[in-house]
Design a protein around this motif. Structure first.
Motif, PDB file in Angstrom:
ATOM      1  N   ARG A  22       0.817  -1.200   0.000  1.00  0.00           N
ATOM      2  CA  ARG A  22       0.000   0.000   0.000  1.00  0.00           C
ATOM      3  C   ARG A  22       0.854   1.256   0.000  1.00  0.00           C
ATOM      4  N   SER A  24       0.449   5.647   0.265  1.00  0.00           N
ATOM      5  CA  SER A  24      -0.281   6.906   0.359  1.00  0.00           C
ATOM      6  C   SER A  24       0.622   8.006  -0.158  1.00  0.00           C
ATOM      7  N   HIS A  73      -4.773   6.958  -2.743  1.00  0.00           N
ATOM      8  CA  HIS A  73      -3.807   5.959  -2.327  1.00  0.00           C
ATOM      9  C   HIS A  73      -3.773   4.849  -3.374  1.00  0.00           C
TER      10      HIS A  73
END
Lengths: 117, 113
Positions: A22, A24, A73
Protein backbone atom coordinates in the motif's frame (compact mmCIF):
# COMPACT_ATOMS: atom_id res chain seq x y z
CA UNK A 1 9.81 11.84 6.38
CA UNK A 2 9.15 12.35 2.66
CA UNK A 3 5.37 12.46 2.98
CA UNK A 4 4.94 9.26 0.96
CA UNK A 5 3.85 6.42 3.22
CA UNK A 6 4.32 2.78 2.36
CA UNK A 7 3.09 -0.24 4.26
CA UNK A 8 4.19 -2.76 5.26
CA UNK A 9 7.89 -1.98 5.67
CA UNK A 10 8.83 -5.64 5.63
CA UNK A 11 6.97 -8.68 4.42
CA UNK A 12 8.02 -12.32 4.38
CA UNK A 13 5.91 -14.83 2.54
CA UNK A 14 6.08 -18.11 0.67
CA UNK A 15 6.16 -18.93 -3.02
CA UNK A 16 2.74 -19.07 -4.62
CA UNK A 17 1.24 -16.60 -2.19
CA UNK A 18 -0.31 -13.19 -2.86
CA UNK A 19 0.52 -9.91 -1.14
CA UNK A 20 -0.70 -6.32 -1.30
CA UNK A 21 1.55 -3.33 -0.85
CA UNK A 22 0.00 0.00 0.00
CA UNK A 23 1.08 3.54 -0.76
CA UNK A 24 -0.28 6.91 0.36
CA UNK A 25 1.09 9.71 -1.79
CA UNK A 26 2.27 13.07 -0.54
CA UNK A 27 -0.59 15.45 0.13
CA UNK A 28 -1.61 17.16 -3.11
CA UNK A 29 0.21 14.76 -5.42
CA UNK A 30 -1.97 13.17 -8.08
CA UNK A 31 0.49 10.74 -9.66
CA UNK A 32 1.68 7.53 -8.06
CA UNK A 33 4.50 5.40 -9.43
CA UNK A 34 5.65 1.93 -8.46
CA UNK A 35 9.24 0.78 -8.81
CA UNK A 36 10.98 -2.50 -8.06
CA UNK A 37 14.57 -2.49 -6.85
CA UNK A 38 16.53 -5.71 -6.90
CA UNK A 39 20.23 -6.44 -6.82
CA UNK A 40 20.36 -7.85 -10.32
CA UNK A 41 17.88 -5.56 -12.10
CA UNK A 42 18.44 -2.26 -10.33
CA UNK A 43 15.51 0.17 -10.24
CA UNK A 44 12.74 -0.85 -12.62
CA UNK A 45 9.64 1.20 -13.35
CA UNK A 46 6.50 -0.87 -12.95
CA UNK A 47 3.46 1.34 -13.41
CA UNK A 48 2.12 4.87 -13.02
CA UNK A 49 -1.33 6.12 -12.07
CA UNK A 50 -2.59 9.66 -12.43
CA UNK A 51 -5.70 10.73 -10.54
CA UNK A 52 -7.10 7.21 -10.48
CA UNK A 53 -6.29 6.16 -14.00
CA UNK A 54 -3.43 4.07 -15.32
CA UNK A 55 -1.08 6.30 -17.27
CA UNK A 56 1.95 4.21 -18.10
CA UNK A 57 3.19 0.66 -17.80
CA UNK A 58 6.75 -0.41 -17.51
CA UNK A 59 8.26 -3.81 -16.80
CA UNK A 60 5.31 -5.07 -14.79
CA UNK A 61 4.60 -8.79 -14.84
CA UNK A 62 1.11 -10.08 -15.58
CA UNK A 63 1.08 -11.58 -12.07
CA UNK A 64 1.27 -8.05 -10.72
CA UNK A 65 -1.50 -5.48 -10.78
CA UNK A 66 -2.11 -2.10 -9.26
CA UNK A 67 -4.81 0.46 -8.78
CA UNK A 68 -5.27 3.96 -7.47
CA UNK A 69 -8.33 4.70 -5.41
CA UNK A 70 -10.47 7.88 -5.28
CA UNK A 71 -8.59 9.06 -2.19
CA UNK A 72 -5.42 8.70 -4.34
CA UNK A 73 -3.81 5.96 -2.33
CA UNK A 74 -2.53 3.07 -4.39
CA UNK A 75 -2.10 -0.65 -3.95
CA UNK A 76 0.26 -3.00 -5.74
CA UNK A 77 -0.91 -6.60 -5.80
CA UNK A 78 1.65 -9.34 -6.35
CA UNK A 79 0.34 -12.86 -6.89
CA UNK A 80 1.74 -16.35 -7.51
CA UNK A 81 4.91 -15.12 -5.91
CA UNK A 82 8.26 -16.52 -6.97
CA UNK A 83 11.65 -16.37 -5.30
CA UNK A 84 12.74 -13.82 -7.88
CA UNK A 85 10.06 -11.39 -6.76
CA UNK A 86 12.02 -10.74 -3.60
CA UNK A 87 12.92 -7.07 -3.82
CA UNK A 88 12.39 -3.61 -2.43
CA UNK A 89 9.24 -2.05 -3.85
CA UNK A 90 9.12 1.72 -3.91
CA UNK A 91 6.19 4.00 -4.36
CA UNK A 92 6.75 7.57 -5.50
CA UNK A 93 4.38 10.45 -6.06
CA UNK A 94 4.47 13.71 -7.97
CA UNK A 95 2.35 16.76 -8.57
CA UNK A 96 1.60 17.84 -12.11
CA UNK A 97 3.01 21.15 -13.15
CA UNK A 98 2.55 23.23 -16.23
CA UNK A 99 5.33 23.25 -18.74
CA UNK A 100 7.71 20.36 -19.15
CA UNK A 101 6.27 17.44 -17.26
CA UNK A 102 9.63 15.74 -17.37
CA UNK A 103 10.82 18.18 -14.78
CA UNK A 104 8.42 16.74 -12.26
CA UNK A 105 10.21 15.65 -9.16
CA UNK A 106 9.31 12.28 -7.74
CA UNK A 107 9.08 11.93 -3.98
CA UNK A 108 9.83 8.40 -2.87
CA UNK A 109 8.58 6.44 0.07
CA UNK A 110 10.88 4.35 2.23
CA UNK A 111 9.91 1.17 0.42
CA UNK A 112 8.41 -2.21 1.23
CA UNK A 113 10.92 -5.04 1.43
CA UNK A 114 9.41 -8.29 0.20
CA UNK A 115 11.11 -11.58 0.90
CA UNK A 116 9.73 -14.69 -0.78
CA UNK A 117 10.89 -17.98 0.75
CA UNK B 1 15.42 6.13 -26.58
CA UNK B 2 17.30 7.22 -23.54
CA UNK B 3 19.78 5.68 -21.18
CA UNK B 4 22.06 6.52 -18.33
CA UNK B 5 25.51 5.17 -17.58
CA UNK B 6 27.10 5.69 -14.21
CA UNK B 7 30.74 5.12 -14.85
CA UNK B 8 31.71 3.97 -11.36
CA UNK B 9 29.84 1.34 -9.40
CA UNK B 10 31.77 2.19 -6.25
CA UNK B 11 33.68 5.27 -5.09
CA UNK B 12 35.70 5.43 -1.89
CA UNK B 13 36.95 8.75 -0.52
CA UNK B 14 38.47 10.06 2.69
CA UNK B 15 36.46 12.43 4.82
CA UNK B 16 37.17 16.02 3.83
CA UNK B 17 38.30 15.18 0.29
CA UNK B 18 36.34 15.89 -2.92
CA UNK B 19 33.77 13.49 -4.32
CA UNK B 20 33.17 12.98 -8.03
CA UNK B 21 30.41 10.73 -9.34
CA UNK B 22 30.31 10.39 -13.10
CA UNK B 23 27.19 10.10 -15.22
CA UNK B 24 26.78 10.00 -18.98
CA UNK B 25 23.42 10.01 -20.66
CA UNK B 26 21.89 9.56 -24.04
CA UNK B 27 18.55 11.01 -25.02
CA UNK B 28 16.74 11.76 -28.23
CA UNK B 29 15.25 14.83 -26.63
CA UNK B 30 16.52 17.70 -24.57
CA UNK B 31 16.47 15.91 -21.25
CA UNK B 32 15.80 16.70 -17.66
CA UNK B 33 18.44 15.19 -15.41
CA UNK B 34 18.38 14.35 -11.73
CA UNK B 35 20.58 12.97 -9.01
CA UNK B 36 18.95 11.00 -6.21
CA UNK B 37 20.58 9.61 -3.07
CA UNK B 38 19.55 6.49 -1.20
CA UNK B 39 20.80 5.95 2.34
CA UNK B 40 20.71 2.41 3.73
CA UNK B 41 17.17 1.19 4.31
CA UNK B 42 15.74 4.50 3.14
CA UNK B 43 13.88 5.72 0.08
CA UNK B 44 15.40 7.85 -2.64
CA UNK B 45 15.83 11.54 -1.96
CA UNK B 46 16.28 14.20 -4.61
CA UNK B 47 19.68 15.88 -4.48
CA UNK B 48 19.30 18.19 -7.47
CA UNK B 49 17.77 18.55 -10.91
CA UNK B 50 18.64 20.10 -14.25
CA UNK B 51 15.81 21.35 -16.46
CA UNK B 52 17.49 23.46 -19.17
CA UNK B 53 18.18 26.49 -17.05
CA UNK B 54 21.67 27.08 -15.63
CA UNK B 55 24.12 24.35 -16.54
CA UNK B 56 25.66 24.34 -13.06
CA UNK B 57 23.07 23.09 -10.62
CA UNK B 58 23.38 23.35 -6.88
CA UNK B 59 21.65 20.81 -4.68
CA UNK B 60 21.28 19.93 -1.07
CA UNK B 61 24.09 19.03 1.33
CA UNK B 62 26.75 20.86 -0.67
CA UNK B 63 26.40 18.79 -3.85
CA UNK B 64 26.40 20.29 -7.32
CA UNK B 65 26.33 18.96 -10.86
CA UNK B 66 27.28 20.37 -14.20
CA UNK B 67 25.37 19.66 -17.38
CA UNK B 68 27.68 19.41 -20.38
CA UNK B 69 25.73 18.86 -23.56
CA UNK B 70 28.82 18.42 -25.74
CA UNK B 71 30.01 15.59 -23.51
CA UNK B 72 26.49 14.28 -22.67
CA UNK B 73 27.54 14.26 -19.05
CA UNK B 74 26.02 15.27 -15.74
CA UNK B 75 28.70 14.61 -13.14
CA UNK B 76 27.99 15.12 -9.45
CA UNK B 77 30.58 16.71 -7.18
CA UNK B 78 31.07 17.79 -3.61
CA UNK B 79 34.20 19.63 -2.48
CA UNK B 80 34.48 17.97 0.91
CA UNK B 81 33.00 14.59 1.77
CA UNK B 82 31.31 13.96 5.09
CA UNK B 83 30.71 10.62 6.75
CA UNK B 84 26.97 11.13 6.26
CA UNK B 85 27.50 11.15 2.47
CA UNK B 86 28.00 7.38 2.52
CA UNK B 87 25.08 6.15 0.43
CA UNK B 88 24.07 5.03 -3.04
CA UNK B 89 23.64 7.68 -5.70
CA UNK B 90 21.51 7.42 -8.80
CA UNK B 91 21.69 9.50 -11.96
CA UNK B 92 18.31 9.77 -13.69
CA UNK B 93 17.29 11.06 -17.11
CA UNK B 94 13.85 12.04 -18.30
CA UNK B 95 13.04 13.08 -21.86
CA UNK B 96 9.94 15.03 -20.91
CA UNK B 97 7.31 12.45 -20.01
CA UNK B 98 7.36 12.19 -16.27
CA UNK B 99 7.04 8.43 -16.19
CA UNK B 100 9.85 7.72 -18.62
CA UNK B 101 12.58 8.06 -16.07
CA UNK B 102 15.68 6.00 -16.73
CA UNK B 103 17.79 5.23 -13.69
CA UNK B 104 21.48 4.53 -13.75
CA UNK B 105 22.78 1.42 -12.02
CA UNK B 106 23.90 3.46 -9.04
CA UNK B 107 27.22 4.40 -7.46
CA UNK B 108 27.94 3.36 -3.91
CA UNK B 109 29.97 5.92 -1.98
CA UNK B 110 31.97 4.96 1.08
CA UNK B 111 33.69 7.60 3.19
CA UNK B 112 36.79 6.70 5.19
CA UNK B 113 37.49 8.47 8.46
Amino acid sequence: DSGVTQTPKHLITATGQRVTLRCSPRSGDLSVYWYQQSLDQGLQFLIQYYNGEERAKGNILERFSAQQFPDLHSELNLSSLELGDSALYFCASSHPRTGRSGANVLTFGAGSRLTVL
Amino acid sequence: AQSVTQLDSHVSVSEGTPVLLRCNYSSSYSPSLFWYVQHPNKGLQLLLKYTSAATLVKGINGFEAEFKKSETSFHLTKPSAHMSDAAEYFCVVSPGDDYKLSFGAGTTVTVRA
